[in-house]
Scaffold this active site. Structure first.
Site, PDB file in Angstrom:
ATOM      1  N   TRP A   1     -17.281   7.352   3.720  1.00 39.27           N
ATOM      2  CA  TRP A   1     -16.911   8.564   3.002  1.00 39.27           C
ATOM      3  C   TRP A   1     -15.396   8.702   2.951  1.00 39.27           C
ATOM      4  O   TRP A   1     -14.764   9.010   3.975  1.00 39.27           O
ATOM      5  CB  TRP A   1     -17.517   9.803   3.675  1.00 39.27           C
ATOM      6  CG  TRP A   1     -19.001   9.795   3.598  1.00 39.27           C
ATOM      7  CD1 TRP A   1     -19.768  10.267   2.580  1.00 39.27           C
ATOM      8  CD2 TRP A   1     -19.912   9.268   4.581  1.00 39.27           C
ATOM      9  NE1 TRP A   1     -21.094  10.081   2.854  1.00 39.27           N
ATOM     10  CE2 TRP A   1     -21.218   9.467   4.070  1.00 39.27           C
ATOM     11  CE3 TRP A   1     -19.762   8.650   5.818  1.00 39.27           C
ATOM     12  CZ2 TRP A   1     -22.361   9.075   4.765  1.00 39.27           C
ATOM     13  CZ3 TRP A   1     -20.902   8.254   6.514  1.00 39.27           C
ATOM     14  CH2 TRP A   1     -22.177   8.467   5.976  1.00 39.27           C
TER      15      TRP A   1
ATOM     16  N   ALA B   1     -34.738  13.253   6.331  1.00 37.96           N
ATOM     17  CA  ALA B   1     -33.634  13.907   5.627  1.00 37.96           C
ATOM     18  C   ALA B   1     -33.310  13.094   4.391  1.00 37.96           C
ATOM     19  O   ALA B   1     -33.578  11.886   4.343  1.00 37.96           O
ATOM     20  CB  ALA B   1     -32.402  14.004   6.525  1.00 37.96           C
TER      21      ALA B   1
ATOM     22  N   ARG C   1     -14.803  13.852  -2.482  1.00 35.41           N
ATOM     23  CA  ARG C   1     -14.457  12.546  -1.934  1.00 35.41           C
ATOM     24  C   ARG C   1     -13.154  12.055  -2.524  1.00 35.41           C
ATOM     25  O   ARG C   1     -12.899  12.228  -3.718  1.00 35.41           O
ATOM     26  CB  ARG C   1     -15.580  11.544  -2.224  1.00 35.41           C
ATOM     27  CG  ARG C   1     -16.831  11.952  -1.478  1.00 35.41           C
ATOM     28  CD  ARG C   1     -17.955  10.994  -1.669  1.00 35.41           C
ATOM     29  NE  ARG C   1     -19.164  11.528  -1.024  1.00 35.41           N
ATOM     30  CZ  ARG C   1     -20.335  10.925  -1.044  1.00 35.41           C
ATOM     31  NH1 ARG C   1     -20.482   9.785  -1.680  1.00 35.41           N
ATOM     32  NH2 ARG C   1     -21.361  11.474  -0.434  1.00 35.41           N
TER      33      ARG C   1
HETATM   34  N1  PHE Z   1     -25.296  12.259   3.263  1.00 35.14           N
HETATM   35  C1  PHE Z   1     -25.560  10.978   2.693  1.00 35.14           C
HETATM   36  C2  PHE Z   1     -24.508  10.734   1.612  1.00 35.14           C
HETATM   37  O1  PHE Z   1     -23.861  11.315   1.074  1.00 35.14           O
HETATM   38  C3  PHE Z   1     -26.915  10.885   2.093  1.00 35.14           C
HETATM   39  C4  PHE Z   1     -27.995  11.004   3.112  1.00 35.14           C
HETATM   40  C5  PHE Z   1     -28.520  12.246   3.415  1.00 35.14           C
HETATM   41  C6  PHE Z   1     -28.497   9.916   3.741  1.00 35.14           C
HETATM   42  C7  PHE Z   1     -29.539  12.369   4.327  1.00 35.14           C
HETATM   43  C8  PHE Z   1     -29.503  10.008   4.655  1.00 35.14           C
HETATM   44  C9  PHE Z   1     -30.028  11.228   4.952  1.00 35.14           C
HETATM   45  O2  PHE Z   1     -24.157   9.917   1.106  1.00 35.14           O
END
Ligand code: PHE
Length: 348
Positions: free
Chosen positions: A159, A316, A205
């Site tokens: 990220w 999730a 981002r």
């Molecule tokens: N938060 C992650 C992303 O932006 C996506 C994600 C969410 C992956 C939940 C796994 C579980 O890129």
């Protein structure tokens, strides 16, 4: 020399003719002064009454009264006419031209991303998920640490982060959240299972843009924690939502992926709407477009918020709403969403 009675009749005649050619209220006023006023023409004539014999004075006097009354009546009538004409003129001047086409009222509409977001939330709501929101300016702790992404861990590079220039202990602990996953921890800290939530919001981002990447994006986080939740629930839920959003024709692909806060992790991809899987600019030649990351909530995260990971499991997911909107509407460049070009926005 004409008699007084004759003079009266001539005067009446003249006054009526003059009255007929009076053109406005001002002229009417001076007409009245001229003929009926205290120093007017009628008075002038009747002053001669005094020199008449009593019998004749009575007759001519009666005649003079009749002439006066009739001229007064004619005056009143003419005034009503002129007032009406004046009013009509005034109305005509002020009138709207109702034959002109009206100015069209510009009607607002929902942004395509908002429309898609609402549909996504509705699809999850139909499956029993509740909507919960969290902050866009986030602590490093919730965005990374609590999601098992410690400082200096290479996973942070997944990220590209926009940091807030606020220092504590030489560190910058504040940032613009890079995803909505911090809301998983925030919610679990305050609630006990069973949990079924979706958490929508903007994410930021620090990255170069291209047809499928923007520096600002909208995500919906999905979290379900309960006894006995398995990967099958994750796949079933996401497949059902995909069906609701895209119909049954679109091909859906699940692919293993690494995210530090899930185990195992998985991405969901949809066949590219542009090339139908052939490979093109929009899908980066792969034929597939990633619409979400997901996985089973890492047991250590469950333990950290005080849940017994032997008893509870959860899944999730994080959905990218712009990507989904692109797939639904056939938009080939994500950057179009935030250029505020009405020619683009009015198509939805
Ligand atoms: N938060 C992650 C992303 O932006 C996506 C994600 C969410 C992956 C939940 C796994 C579980 O890129």
């Amino acid at each position: 020399m004409p008699s007084l009675a004759e003079t009266l009749r001539e005067l009446e005649e003249e006054a009526r003719t003059a009255l007929a050619s009076v053109a406005d209220l001002e002229a009417l006023d001076s007409w009245r002064t001229t003929y009926l006023g205290r120093r007017g023409r009628l008075r002038e004539v009747t002053r001669g009454l005094a020199s008449l014999a009593p019998e004749e004075r009575r007759q001519v006097g009666a005649l003079a009264n009749r002439v006066l009354e009739e001229l007064e009546a004619a005056f009143g009538e003419r005034r009503r006419q002129l007032e009406q004409e004046a009013l009509a003129r005034k109305l005509a001047e002020a009138a709207l031209d109702v034959s002109l086409p009206g100015r069209p009222l510009l009607r607002g509409r929902l942004h395509p991303v908002t429309q898609t977001l609402r549909d996504v939330l509705a699809a999850f709501a139909a499956l029993g998920f509740q909507v919960v929101e969290g902050p866009e300016v986030e602590w490093d702790y919730y965005n990374f640490e609590a999601l098992l992404i410690p400082k200096d861990h290479p996973a942070r590079d997944l990220w590209a982060t926009l940091w807030i220039d606020y220092r504590r202990d030489g560190e910058m602990p504040m940032l613009l959240r890079t995803h909505t996953s911090p809301n998983q921890v925030r919610y679990m800290e305050k609630h006990r299972p069973p949990i079924r939530i979706v958490s929508p919001g903007r994410c930021y981002r620090y990255e170069a843009t291209d047809p499928t990447h923007e520096w600002m994006l909208t995500q919906v986080e999905v979290l379900a924690v309960d006894e006995g939740i398995s990967m099958a629930d994750l796949k079933g839920t996401l497949a059902e939502v995909a069906r609701r959003l895209f119909g049954t024709e679109r091909r859906v692909r699940f692919r293993c992926e690494y995210y530090p806060f899930v185990e195992p992790g998985m991405d969901v991809l949809i066949d590219c709407f542009q090339c139908r899987g052939e490979g093109c600019r929009t899908c980066g030649q792969s034929g597939w477009i990633e619409i979400l990351g997901s996985g089973m909530v890492h047991p250590r995260i469950l333990a950290n918020v005080g849940y017994d990971p032997e008893r509870y499991t959860g899944f999730a997911a994080g959905l990218g709403i712009e990507r989904i909107a692109m797939l639904r509407y056939g938009i080939d460049d994500i950057r179009l969403f935030y250029q505020n070009d009405l020619r683009f926005l009015e198509q939805f």
